[in-house]
Design a protein around this motif. Structure first.
Motif, short mmCIF file in Angstrom:
data_model
loop_
_atom_site.label_atom_id
_atom_site.label_comp_id
_atom_site.label_asym_id
_atom_site.label_seq_id
_atom_site.Cartn_x
_atom_site.Cartn_y
_atom_site.Cartn_z
N LEU A 98 58.24 27.99 43.74
CA LEU A 98 57.98 26.92 42.73
C LEU A 98 58.74 25.58 42.95
O LEU A 98 57.90 24.60 42.76
CB LEU A 98 58.14 27.41 41.22
N ILE A 99 59.81 25.49 43.41
CA ILE A 99 60.58 24.52 43.84
C ILE A 99 60.05 23.79 44.77
O ILE A 99 59.95 22.42 44.78
CB ILE A 99 62.01 24.80 43.94
N GLY A 100 59.68 24.52 45.76
CA GLY A 100 58.92 23.91 46.95
C GLY A 100 57.62 23.27 46.59
O GLY A 100 57.54 22.07 47.21
N LEU A 101 56.95 23.73 45.60
CA LEU A 101 55.79 23.22 45.20
C LEU A 101 55.93 21.89 44.46
O LEU A 101 55.53 21.01 44.80
CB LEU A 101 55.04 24.06 44.30
N SER A 102 57.02 21.95 43.61
CA SER A 102 57.42 20.50 42.92
C SER A 102 57.75 19.60 43.85
O SER A 102 57.41 18.42 43.64
CB SER A 102 58.63 20.85 42.03
N TYR A 103 58.76 19.87 44.97
CA TYR A 103 59.15 18.88 45.92
C TYR A 103 57.90 18.49 46.78
O TYR A 103 57.93 17.28 47.21
CB TYR A 103 60.08 19.48 46.71
N GLY A 104 56.84 19.54 47.00
CA GLY A 104 55.68 18.91 47.90
C GLY A 104 55.01 17.90 47.35
O GLY A 104 54.70 16.99 47.60
N LEU A 105 54.74 18.03 45.82
CA LEU A 105 54.27 17.02 44.96
C LEU A 105 54.69 15.70 44.81
O LEU A 105 53.95 14.64 44.71
CB LEU A 105 53.86 17.65 43.54
N ILE A 106 56.13 15.93 44.87
CA ILE A 106 56.98 14.94 44.56
C ILE A 106 56.87 13.77 45.87
O ILE A 106 56.87 12.74 45.91
CB ILE A 106 58.60 15.09 44.39
N ILE A 107 57.12 14.57 47.28
CA ILE A 107 56.89 13.88 48.42
C ILE A 107 55.60 13.28 48.44
O ILE A 107 55.30 12.13 48.96
CB ILE A 107 57.20 15.00 49.52
N ARG A 108 54.45 13.94 48.20
CA ARG A 108 52.93 13.15 48.20
C ARG A 108 52.90 12.08 47.27
O ARG A 108 52.46 11.14 47.63
CB ARG A 108 52.17 14.27 47.73
N ALA A 109 53.60 12.02 46.10
CA ALA A 109 53.60 10.91 45.23
C ALA A 109 54.25 9.89 45.73
O ALA A 109 54.07 8.76 45.78
CB ALA A 109 54.04 11.33 43.96
#
Length: 318
Positions: A215-226
């Motif tokens: 879940l943390i990795g998913l959040s940071y993946g979306l953060i990096i994309r943004a």
């Protein structure tokens, strides 16, 4: 000191030996243990005091920091106080009930700590990816509910550990070569079949932590994309800088957890005293460093802490 010794033949008592192989150095080892513990307590209580007193800090991010501080205080206290009793007073005896209670609190604290880190990752995701709706998505009431959900999960997942052990028959040799009642260390004292205990004690921590890391990795993946969609390099740096403290806390928590768990089960080549010291540092270092990390990286919190420190040092000025 001899008056405090309990024999392992006492049918209701376990004996915690402390740091096996370094018993003669217990007094000296207690100095850094006690120092780290006190610094951690002072830092976390300062965070709780400042956030509680300052109305401007009554925000979701600071509420999460308070949850983290309370968890750190509870988890480290459940482990360190008994270790210091062993080091200073040779109080090595602990009842089965006391042992299982200690086990429940520090394992539940570990699971709760992971849940808070997941919520913090979600907080950073909303702050960076959906800033205009941050105050409506993450209200204090919603953060409190997420905290209660994390606490409920910790209790439900961890409670079977002491319950399963409480049904086990224990052998006459009840000497645990450790400073606290680690689940597998206590399970190995049993004369019965501990296959279920061993499996549950290994699978549940890994399932919980791997789920949380996903879940943390998913959040940071979306953060990096943004962040990559932002053209300004200054905005890049500012967005990523808000995540630095959270990333530092995760790097202290998860690797040390997996190392401690795996070495206890599979690290036969590691000296026992090394494992015990590292296992205790897993509880002590995050407790001490987390308030420092968040204080350094968060200017608003640092300013408020500085203000209250000055007030306490100069009581006649206000």
């Amino acid at each position: 000191m001899a008056a405090f010794n309990l024999t392992p033949s006492d049918p209701s008592t376990f004996i915690l030996t402390g740091i096996h192989g370094l018993e003669s150095a217990h007094i000296w080892i207690s100095i850094p243990f006690f120092t780290l513990y006190i610094i951690g307590l002072l830092g976390n209580f300062m965070v709780l005091l400042v956030v509680g007193k300052e109305q401007t800090l009554h925000k979701p991010m600071y509420l999460l920091l308070c949850m983290l501080a309370l968890t750190e205080i509870g988890t480290s206290t459940s482990v360190v106080l008994k270790a210091l009793c062993i080091f200073w007073f040779n109080l090595k005896g602990i009842t089965l009930g006391g042992c299982l209670t200690q086990m429940f609190f520090f394992h539940a604290g570990t699971v709760m700590h992971s849940a808070i880190l997941v919520t913090m990752a979600f907080d950073r995701y909303v702050a960076i990816c959906n800033p205009l709706r941050y105050t409506t998505i993450l209200t204090n009431a919603r953060i409190a509910k997420l905290g209660l959900l994390g606490l409920t999960r910790a209790v439900l997942f961890v409670l079977p550990l002491p319950l399963l052990l409480s049904r086990q028959p224990f052998c006459a040799n009840r000497i645990i070569p450790h400073t606290y009642c680690d689940h597998m260390a206590v399970a190995k004292m049993s004369c019965g079949d501990i296959a279920v205990n061993r499996m549950y004690g290994l699978v549940i921590p890994f399932v919980v932590n791997l789920l949380d890391l996903t879940l943390i990795g998913l959040s940071y993946g979306l953060i990096i994309r943004a962040v990559l969609r932002i053209s300004s390099k200054t905005a890049h740096q500012k967005a990523l800088n808000t995540c630095t403290a959270h990333i530092c806390v995760m790097l202290m928590s998860y690797p040390s957890f997996f190392f401690s768990t795996l070495t206890h089960r599979f690290g036969q080549g590691i000296a026992p005293h090394v494992h015990i010291i590292l296992a205790n540092l897993y509880f002590l270092l995050p407790t001490m460093l987390n308030p420092i990390i968040y204080g350094v990286k968060n200017k608003e919190l640092l300013e408020k802490v500085g203000k209250y420190t000055c007030r306490m040092c100069s009581p006649g000025d206000h």
